[in-house]
Enzyme design. Structure first.
Site, PDB file in Angstrom:
ATOM      1  N   LYS A  94       0.852  -1.193   0.000  1.00  0.00           N
ATOM      2  CA  LYS A  94       0.000   0.000   0.000  1.00  0.00           C
ATOM      3  C   LYS A  94       0.884   1.237   0.000  1.00  0.00           C
ATOM      4  CE  LYS A  94      -4.413   0.987   0.605  1.00  0.00           C
ATOM      5  NZ  LYS A  94      -5.735   0.655   1.047  1.00  0.00           N
ATOM      6  N   TRP A 151      -3.058   0.663  -3.803  1.00  0.00           N
ATOM      7  CA  TRP A 151      -2.482  -0.678  -3.793  1.00  0.00           C
ATOM      8  C   TRP A 151      -1.458  -0.871  -4.896  1.00  0.00           C
ATOM      9  CZ3 TRP A 151      -3.117  -3.583   0.188  1.00  0.00           C
ATOM     10  CH2 TRP A 151      -4.314  -3.567   0.901  1.00  0.00           C
TER      11      TRP A 151
HETATM   12  P1  AMP Z   1      -9.624  -0.609  -0.427  1.00  0.00           P
HETATM   13  O1  AMP Z   1     -10.735  -1.406  -0.976  1.00  0.00           O
HETATM   14  O2  AMP Z   1      -8.688  -0.081  -1.450  1.00  0.00           O
HETATM   15  O3  AMP Z   1     -10.136   0.448   0.481  1.00  0.00           O
HETATM   16  O4  AMP Z   1      -8.710  -1.559   0.462  1.00  0.00           O
HETATM   17  C1  AMP Z   1      -9.253  -2.321   1.512  1.00  0.00           C
HETATM   18  C2  AMP Z   1      -8.152  -2.952   2.305  1.00  0.00           C
HETATM   19  O5  AMP Z   1      -7.354  -1.950   2.918  1.00  0.00           O
HETATM   20  C3  AMP Z   1      -8.620  -3.824   3.450  1.00  0.00           C
HETATM   21  O6  AMP Z   1      -8.960  -5.126   3.027  1.00  0.00           O
HETATM   22  C4  AMP Z   1      -7.403  -3.812   4.360  1.00  0.00           C
HETATM   23  O7  AMP Z   1      -6.438  -4.768   3.963  1.00  0.00           O
HETATM   24  C5  AMP Z   1      -6.829  -2.440   4.149  1.00  0.00           C
HETATM   25  N1  AMP Z   1      -7.244  -1.551   5.216  1.00  0.00           N
HETATM   26  C6  AMP Z   1      -8.230  -0.648   5.216  1.00  0.00           C
HETATM   27  N2  AMP Z   1      -8.284   0.006   6.390  1.00  0.00           N
HETATM   28  C7  AMP Z   1      -7.306  -0.509   7.154  1.00  0.00           C
HETATM   29  C8  AMP Z   1      -6.840  -0.260   8.473  1.00  0.00           C
HETATM   30  N3  AMP Z   1      -7.378   0.667   9.238  1.00  0.00           N
HETATM   31  N4  AMP Z   1      -5.807  -1.002   8.919  1.00  0.00           N
HETATM   32  C9  AMP Z   1      -5.232  -1.942   8.168  1.00  0.00           C
HETATM   33  N5  AMP Z   1      -5.612  -2.215   6.911  1.00  0.00           N
HETATM   34  C10 AMP Z   1      -6.635  -1.517   6.420  1.00  0.00           C
END
Ligand code: AMP
Length: 546
Positions: free
Chosen positions: A441, A446
């Protein structure tokens, strides 16, 4: 069974703005426009502009079910598109401009967009790609009359579209299950997957979010979404804020620490939402000025785990509360929040920081569990780590036109596999332990390690390789490429980076390349990324995403 005897009214996104215009007339949207000027408009006046835009869309032939794409920054125009498109029963497809050309092309074709509204800063990017889009797409530049960029000469100007249109509109009678928005997630390898939200899911999510953060979502509060409208609907803020009567302060395209500081300070923003990278640079600016922006009370951070130092600096140095949230594009996105229960709010700051580092407790309407490899429930003891499964009214039950991905993501008993590994305390506080995959990330976006590896492997000098995340002070993580050379070859780090850069977005290119005699392997014959991450966790990384 005895059915209740109550009316059933559809839950529709357009009802939110109708409500805000009527009940919260002093609420407004403040936007930093691309030329740096500041634009202000009340929810009442926005309601009228949305009607005009809906008329214009109708004249363009946009109707129920049509997908209309946006490629735009956070401004009132993007907000207007959200409401006008979904009000007509069409689908607002927000495109992330940071996608690679290949992913961009894939999603426009997969979504079958029939119109694309773009901010003028994206004109050159669009001009280079449009040859691979369907011919019938109509382009509209988000600009004044006469300001259409020369790279997209056939585009129409947004303000021309609205000119002369009526201020009110009778919208079609939609079913609450009709789609209103589409957002592709690039969170895994392979092609991006479409998350198709319904009117019902969006309204329920807004209600859920307002309920979960009652101190932020109130009439008169001013909220700054640094998180883009193209990233999981800016975490639902364009819906939750007007519903609650809070104003939105839209930052446009300047998202650096000093710009966010100036804006939050001038507009007396109470709460701002964004990823940790943004908060690091805001904190640096706060340190430079020796104060917090006037009125800042709570910062909401999510998208990746909040580092301890970030929480400490806000809470201890500046008395700003931090709320740590977990969510995904697939969950609308809010699932859990670290808001402390009332009996813990007076606890010493160190304890509050510890709890804020957890991803928090579930919002109403969102359910969660952790399971072992065989799908058995694991205890909520704060120690057991398992696959994190969720369900709820704001959670996907499948991906748009993608059966294979749907099958892989939904368990036979209807839970969504998040791809994250988590533990849950007896108090219901969830903690993300690791990503089950090895995604990287960077700056809130990503990077698929496998995509980068595949690209590197196409160079003849690379016998085997792995791409891993290395912590980075500004971007949170950056990719490091670890290469086992083909014997007898000479290629250096610069050659390999250039090779990868030719085929991937700039910000996906590894900052550095290290060469090893042999990659560490797991018992099942895969490269052990865990070992590599540990080995290179302090490797200096100085590159920066574009
Ligand atoms: P997205 O769909 O791009 O928002 O990515 C979602 C992913 O971001 C989740 O499945 C997690 O792996 C990661 N993610 C989102 N919020 C957090 C957080 N507060 N701490 C750790 N990972 C997170």
């Amino acid at each position: 069974m005895l059915p209740g005897i109550m009316m059933h009214r559809p839950l529709r996104v357009s009802d939110i703005l109708d409500f805000a215009a009527e009940i919260h007339p002093t609420g407004e949207v403040v936007s930093v426009m691309l030329d740096g000027s500041v634009h202000r408009i009340s929810y009442q006046a926005l309601h009228r502009r949305v009607a005009r835009l809906a008329h214009a869309l109708r004249e363009m032939g946009v109707g129920p079910g049509d997908r209309v794409a946006t490629l735009a920054w956070n401004t009132h125009r993007h907000f207007e598109l959200y409401y006008a498109i979904s009000g007509l029963g069409a689908v607002c497809h927000t495109i992330n401009p940071r996608l690679s050309a290949e992913q961009f092309t894939y999603i426009v074709n997969h979504a079958g967009d029939r119109a694309l509204f773009f901010d003028v800063t994206f004109a050159a990017q669009l001009a280079a790609l449009r040859g691979s889009f369907p011919d019938e797409i109509e382009y509209v530049a988000l600009c004044e009359s006469g300001a259409v960029p020369e790279e997209m000469p056939d585009a129409r100007a947004y303000d021309d579209l609205l000119e002369g249109q009526p201020d009110s509109i009778t919208l079609p009678d939609l079913d609450e299950n009709d789609a209103c928005a589409l957002c592709y997630t690039s969170g895994t390898t392979g092609n991006p997957k479409g998350v198709l939200y319904s009117n019902r899911s969006m309204v329920l999510h807004a209600l859920m979010m307002a309920n979960a953060e009652q101190n932020i979502f109130r009439e008169g509060r001013r909220i700054l979404p640094v998180v883009p409208l193209f990233h999981a609907n800016a975490w639902g803020l364009p819906y939750t804020a007007p519903l609650a009567g809070a104003s939105l302060v839209m930052p446009g395209m300047t998202l650096d620490g000093p710009s966010i500081f100036r804006l939050a300070d001038r507009e007396e923003v109470y709460s701002a939402f964004g990823v940790p990278t943004v908060w690091m640079s805001l904190l640096d600016e706060m340190d430079r000025q020796g104060r917090k922006p006037k009125g800042l009370g709570e910062v909401v951070t999510g998208g990746s785990a909040a580092p301890r130092r970030l929480v400490e600096r806000f809470m201890v140095d500046y008395g700003v509360e931090v709320i740590h949230g977990w969510g995904m594009t697939e969950t609308s996105p809010i699932g859990t929040l670290s808001c402390l229960p009332v009996h813990l709010r007076g606890r010493p700051v160190e304890e509050r920081i510890d709890r804020t580092l957890l991803q928090g407790r579930r919002a109403f309407g969102f359910e969660m569990k952790i399971v072992d490899e065989d799908g058995n429930d694991l205890p909520w003891d704060g120690v057991s780590v398992g696959e994190y499964l969720v369900r709820g009214n704001g959670v996907v039950r499948g991906y748009y036109n993608n059966e294979a991905a749907t099958k892989a993501a939904i368990t036979p008993d209807g839970w969504f596999r998040t791809g994250d590994m988590a533990s849950i305390t007896p108090e219901g506080e969830m903690k993300i332990a690791d990503r089950s995959k090895d995604l990287i990330k960077s700056g809130g976006e990503w990077i698929s390690s496998i995509d980068v590896e595949n690209m590197a492997m196409s160079h003849p000098a690379v016998a085997n390789c792995a791409v891993i995340a290395v912590p980075h002070p500004k971007w949170v993580e950056r990719p490091l490429l670890v290469v086992q050379r083909t014997p007898g070859t000479e290629a250096g780090a610069a050659d390999l980076r250039a090779h990868v850069a030719a085929n991937l977005a700039k910000w996906q290119v590894p900052d550095d390349v290290v060469f090893v005699d042999e990659l560490p392997m797991t018992a099942t014959g895969k490269v052990s990324k865990r070992t590599l991450r540990e080995r290179y966790k302090d490797h200096p990384m100085d590159g920066a995403p574009g």
